[in-house]
Write a protein that holds these residues in place. Structure first.
Motif, PDB file in Angstrom:
ATOM      1  N   GLN A 172       0.861  -1.183   0.000  1.00 48.51           N
ATOM      2  CA  GLN A 172       0.000   0.000   0.000  1.00 48.51           C
ATOM      3  C   GLN A 172       0.897   1.233   0.000  1.00 48.51           C
ATOM      4  O   GLN A 172       1.770   1.360   0.867  1.00 48.51           O
ATOM      5  N   ASN A 205       0.967   5.407   0.229  1.00 47.94           N
ATOM      6  CA  ASN A 205       0.094   6.461   0.751  1.00 47.94           C
ATOM      7  C   ASN A 205      -0.374   7.457  -0.307  1.00 47.94           C
ATOM      8  O   ASN A 205      -1.219   8.297  -0.027  1.00 47.94           O
ATOM      9  N   HIS A 222      -9.033  12.438  -4.792  1.00 45.78           N
ATOM     10  CA  HIS A 222      -8.607  11.083  -5.161  1.00 45.78           C
ATOM     11  C   HIS A 222      -8.686  10.110  -3.981  1.00 45.78           C
ATOM     12  O   HIS A 222      -8.491   8.912  -4.157  1.00 45.78           O
ATOM     13  N   GLY A 223      -8.902  10.643  -2.786  1.00 44.31           N
ATOM     14  CA  GLY A 223      -9.119   9.769  -1.637  1.00 44.31           C
ATOM     15  C   GLY A 223      -7.888   8.989  -1.213  1.00 44.31           C
ATOM     16  O   GLY A 223      -7.995   7.922  -0.614  1.00 44.31           O
ATOM     17  N   THR A 224      -6.687   9.506  -1.497  1.00 40.85           N
ATOM     18  CA  THR A 224      -5.484   8.829  -1.020  1.00 40.85           C
ATOM     19  C   THR A 224      -5.162   9.302   0.392  1.00 40.85           C
ATOM     20  O   THR A 224      -5.639  10.346   0.839  1.00 40.85           O
ATOM     21  N   HIS A 225      -4.332   8.539   1.105  1.00 41.24           N
ATOM     22  CA  HIS A 225      -3.908   8.952   2.439  1.00 41.24           C
ATOM     23  C   HIS A 225      -3.257  10.338   2.384  1.00 41.24           C
ATOM     24  O   HIS A 225      -3.608  11.234   3.167  1.00 41.24           O
ATOM     25  N   CYS A 265      -1.678   6.299  -3.133  1.00 44.28           N
ATOM     26  CA  CYS A 265      -2.516   5.478  -4.012  1.00 44.28           C
ATOM     27  C   CYS A 265      -3.871   5.218  -3.386  1.00 44.28           C
ATOM     28  O   CYS A 265      -3.980   4.948  -2.194  1.00 44.28           O
ATOM     29  N   ASN A 266      -4.905   5.318  -4.200  1.00 45.29           N
ATOM     30  CA  ASN A 266      -6.210   4.803  -3.846  1.00 45.29           C
ATOM     31  C   ASN A 266      -6.440   3.625  -4.772  1.00 45.29           C
ATOM     32  O   ASN A 266      -6.464   3.776  -5.985  1.00 45.29           O
ATOM     33  N   ARG A 267      -6.611   2.440  -4.200  1.00 47.70           N
ATOM     34  CA  ARG A 267      -6.604   1.223  -5.000  1.00 47.70           C
ATOM     35  C   ARG A 267      -7.828   1.091  -5.910  1.00 47.70           C
ATOM     36  O   ARG A 267      -7.887   0.160  -6.715  1.00 47.70           O
ATOM     37  N   LYS A 268      -8.758   2.039  -5.806  1.00 48.23           N
ATOM     38  CA  LYS A 268      -9.846   2.043  -6.786  1.00 48.23           C
ATOM     39  C   LYS A 268      -9.314   2.467  -8.159  1.00 48.23           C
ATOM     40  O   LYS A 268      -9.925   2.227  -9.182  1.00 48.23           O
ATOM     41  N   TYR A 269      -8.177   3.170  -8.124  1.00 52.59           N
ATOM     42  CA  TYR A 269      -7.640   3.750  -9.366  1.00 52.59           C
ATOM     43  C   TYR A 269      -6.416   2.982  -9.833  1.00 52.59           C
ATOM     44  O   TYR A 269      -6.002   1.986  -9.258  1.00 52.59           O
TER      45      TYR A 269
END
Ligand code: CLF
Ligand code: SF4
Length: 298
Positions: free
Chosen positions: A41, A43, A235-238, A45-49
């Motif tokens: 993972q 920080n 983007h909803g990433t950390h 990255c949003n794994r939806k993308y």
């Protein structure tokens, strides 16, 4: 340029738009997003993308099976004469999701033996596949390496999943770093051209970037592509949610300048999508979506 380059290396880069600044004016690449699984993972990255290690964050690509991907490559090859390279850069990790990556490359290579194959990975699974990569004539591999310091790594990677177990924090980052260096050394020793991508994250890994550049260069990386973090709360990433900003253009340039002359820096990266098609900076992906492909190609 070719004047100061080993002819065997020149043969590998002269028509690769990422590995040769010159070639990107004349040759096109395409990506197929066949590899959704990922083993770490990040920080940013949003794994939806799509995987943000080799592509623009916040983009959802159309996921394809190896069979669909091969059909798409044939359709693009028929329409885009400049096409020279097929890359797999996500949407997850191409080395971790290896079966799909390999199945796609095998299918394409049997029909289009001259296309160059390229792949991108965070490096964790890469040492397990180097022998096959060499056997498949894959000459270009990108490893995303963001730091040489596991303490810094812990701020970028909350966890890594390795050999069936999840490792958090500094321990996980140390495993990742060791595997990245092992992968780099193995690939270089076998004559595969390695590009190292690093995501420049102000206040997190910027202070170590010059040292990282020296290290990967000393180990034989062909290019180092220092990419700016793109951090958008949407983007909803950390990092997006914690307000981590990306570097300004001046900050990116300053780090590149500190790396000095002869640092093998790539400066023409366009942070493509995992399903990009065309010349760098051009995206013809929408012309070749699944619904537009012929059912079979003779
Ligand atoms: Fe694709 Fe990457 Fe291969 Fe190029 S892209 S897998 S090395 S064929 Fe190129 Fe795009 Fe930058 Fe990547 S411009 S994001 S460096
Ligand atoms: Fe996301 Fe790529 Fe990192 Fe995996 S390696 S978490 S897909 S940016």
């Amino acid at each position: 340029g070719p004047a100061d380059m080993d002819p065997a290396i020149w043969a590998k880069v002269k028509d690769h738009p990422c590995y040769s600044e010159e070639a990107h004016h004349y040759f096109a690449r395409m990506h197929v997003s066949v590899a959704p699984a990922c083993n770490i993972q990040c920080n940013y990255c949003n794994r939806k993308y799509d995987c943000a290690n080799e592509s623009r964050p916040g983009v959802v690509s159309e996921r394809l099976t190896p069979e669909q991907a091969a059909r798409k490559v044939l359709a693009v090859a028929a329409e885009v004469p400049q096409l020279s390279v097929l890359g797999i850069a996500g949407p997850g990790d191409a080395a971790y999701d290896w079966k799909k990556t390999k199945a796609t490359f095998d299918r394409v290579q049997s029909q289009l033996p001259d296309i160059k194959l390229c792949l991108s990975s965070n490096g964790l699974a890469m040492p397990d596949h180097v022998e096959e990569i060499v056997a498949m004539n894959i000459d270009h591999v990108t490893l995303t390496i963001n730091t040489l310091d596991p303490e810094v790594g812990a701020k970028i990677y909350p966890w890594v999943f390795f050999r069936g177990k999840r490792h958090e924090g500094v321990e996980g980052a140390a495993i990742l770093l060791a595997r990245q260096m092992e992968a780099l050394d193995m690939l270089v020793a076998r004559g595969v051209l390695v590009k190292v991508n690093s995501v420049l994250i102000p206040g997190i890994n910027d202070a170590g970037m010059v040292e990282l550049n020296r290290e990967v260069k000393a180990r034989g990386a062909f290019l180092h592509n220092i990419m700016p973090l793109i951090s958008d709360p949407a983007h909803g990433t950390h990092f997006g949610l914690t307000g981590q900003r990306g570097p300004t253009a001046a900050e990116l340039r300053a780090v590149q300048d500190q790396c000095g002359d002869g640092a093998n820096l790539m400066k023409h990266c366009r942070q493509c999508r995992a399903d990009a098609v065309g010349m760098l900076g051009e995206d013809r992906g929408q012309e070749f979506t699944l619904d537009k492909l012929p059912e079979t190609i003779a």
